[in-house]
Design a protein around this motif. Structure first.
Motif, PDB file in Angstrom:
ATOM      1  N   ARG A  97       1.260  16.600   2.170  1.00  0.00           N
ATOM      2  CA  ARG A  97       2.321  15.922   1.427  1.00  0.00           C
ATOM      3  C   ARG A  97       3.180  15.064   2.350  1.00  0.00           C
ATOM      4  O   ARG A  97       3.584  13.961   1.982  1.00  0.00           O
ATOM      5  CB  ARG A  97       3.187  16.946   0.687  1.00  0.00           C
ATOM      6  N   ARG A  98       3.464  15.556   3.543  1.00  0.00           N
ATOM      7  CA  ARG A  98       4.250  14.754   4.488  1.00  0.00           C
ATOM      8  C   ARG A  98       3.505  13.490   4.882  1.00  0.00           C
ATOM      9  O   ARG A  98       4.089  12.405   4.991  1.00  0.00           O
ATOM     10  CB  ARG A  98       4.595  15.597   5.733  1.00  0.00           C
ATOM     11  N   GLU A  99       2.207  13.642   5.114  1.00  0.00           N
ATOM     12  CA  GLU A  99       1.417  12.464   5.479  1.00  0.00           C
ATOM     13  C   GLU A  99       1.347  11.469   4.312  1.00  0.00           C
ATOM     14  O   GLU A  99       1.424  10.261   4.524  1.00  0.00           O
ATOM     15  CB  GLU A  99       0.010  12.894   5.895  1.00  0.00           C
TER      16      GLU A  99
ATOM     17  N   SER B  77       3.670  11.117   2.018  1.00  0.00           N
ATOM     18  CA  SER B  77       4.989  10.506   1.905  1.00  0.00           C
ATOM     19  C   SER B  77       5.204   9.441   2.962  1.00  0.00           C
ATOM     20  O   SER B  77       5.859   8.421   2.730  1.00  0.00           O
ATOM     21  CB  SER B  77       6.075  11.590   2.019  1.00  0.00           C
ATOM     22  N   THR B  78       4.627   9.673   4.144  1.00  0.00           N
ATOM     23  CA  THR B  78       4.813   8.723   5.249  1.00  0.00           C
ATOM     24  C   THR B  78       3.915   7.506   5.102  1.00  0.00           C
ATOM     25  O   THR B  78       4.369   6.359   5.183  1.00  0.00           O
ATOM     26  CB  THR B  78       4.529   9.413   6.595  1.00  0.00           C
ATOM     27  N   LYS B  79       2.630   7.735   4.871  1.00  0.00           N
ATOM     28  CA  LYS B  79       1.657   6.641   4.848  1.00  0.00           C
ATOM     29  C   LYS B  79       1.309   6.165   3.443  1.00  0.00           C
ATOM     30  O   LYS B  79       0.759   5.083   3.270  1.00  0.00           O
ATOM     31  CB  LYS B  79       0.367   7.066   5.547  1.00  0.00           C
ATOM     32  N   GLY B  80       1.574   6.996   2.444  1.00  0.00           N
ATOM     33  CA  GLY B  80       1.218   6.637   1.079  1.00  0.00           C
ATOM     34  C   GLY B  80      -0.193   7.017   0.708  1.00  0.00           C
ATOM     35  O   GLY B  80      -0.565   6.970  -0.471  1.00  0.00           O
TER      36      GLY B  80
END
Length: 286
Positions: free
Chosen positions: A203-205, A207-210
């Motif tokens: 989820r963090r990835e 949120s960061t990269k889409g």
């Protein structure tokens, strides 16, 4: 006296005859003059009547032309317009009722042309829209066919909780459901991660990269067995959606684990053999 009387009577007879002849001449002259005047009167009368007839005919022709010619043009214009030429103008600008009728007719033709143009444009737009809708329908059918028959699991879920909104049969059966409908009704992705921390990392990835590609995760099937999957997906924040593809790599992970174990066993055996050889060399030297 008798002779004188006879002479006088003779003279009177001669004079009377002369007077008669003169009167007869005057009468003839008067008759001739009267005949001439009658002829002249008849001539003048004929000329006047001829001029009057010519005036009447000319006036009638002018009246007929001023009435029938515009009517003829108007009639011809209606025929031309009836054939479909809405750009034609009668252009009859006389101050009478025909001119007013022509002006109204031209205005009506202009309005009809605008209506026809609008109708044609609307018809063209409708046809274009129908073609676009047909292409869209065909495109959706092709997409739906590819989606349903893809050899990888495809899905669309809510970004907030991972609730499956749509999936294909490959995805549904991969996680233990008979049909996509049952999977969509029951499956919530966040409840089936074997390692919850891997979901947070993913989820963090996202949120960061889409988007993520080939992210390996462990997922628990409906029956409790573990599925290793390679996940690729993209988020749509405005819609709150996640779309992705899942490939079952359980067999590959098992093969990798078996290979790792074989390599570990081979290294262990090599170490044991090295230890045995070392002991043998020490014993020999002693």
């Amino acid at each position: 006296t008798q002779a004188l009387r006879e002479r006088i009577i003779s003279q009177m007879l001669v004079n009377a005859h002369s007077v008669y002849r003169e009167g007869l001449r005057l009468l003839n002259a008067a008759n001739e003059k009267t005949g001439y005047q009658d002829n002249l009167f008849h001539l003048y009368s004929n000329i006047v009547f001829g001029l009057l007839a010519l005036f009447i005919v000319t006036f009638a022709v002018i009246i007929i032309r001023s009435v029938t010619y515009p009517l003829t043009r108007l009639h011809k214009g209606t025929e031309i317009i009836a054939e479909g030429n809405l750009d034609y103008k009668t252009n009859i600008r006389t101050p009478d009722e025909i001119g007013q009728l022509s002006t109204a007719f031209d205005a009506m033709t202009e309005n009809l042309r605008e209506i026809t143009v609008s109708r044609d444009e609307l018809s063209k737009e409708i046809e274009d829209r129908k073609r676009a809708e047909e292409k869209l329908r065909e495109s959706e059918e092709r997409f739906r066919h590819l989606f349903n028959n893809a050899q990888v699991g495809l899905f669309r879920s809510r970004l907030s909780d991972g609730k499956i909104l749509e999936c294909n049969e490959r995805f549904a059966k991969g996680i233990g459901y008979d049909t996509p409908e049952k999977c969509c009704a029951d499956y919530v992705a966040k409840e089936h991660y074997s390692d919850p921390s891997s979901r947070e990392i993913m989820r963090r990835e996202l949120s960061t990269k889409g988007q993520v590609a080939n992210y390996e995760i462990e997922v628990t099937r409906k029956d409790g067995t573990v599925l290793w999957a390679s996940f690729s997906g993209k988020i749509y924040p405005k819609e709150g959606l996640l779309e992705g593809a899942v490939v079952d790599i359980t067999e590959r992970k098992r093969a990798e684990e078996d290979l790792r174990k074989s390599e570990e066993a081979a290294r262990q055996l090599a170490m044991e053999n090295e230890i045995i050889a070392s002991i043998g060399r020490i014993t020999t030297s002693t």
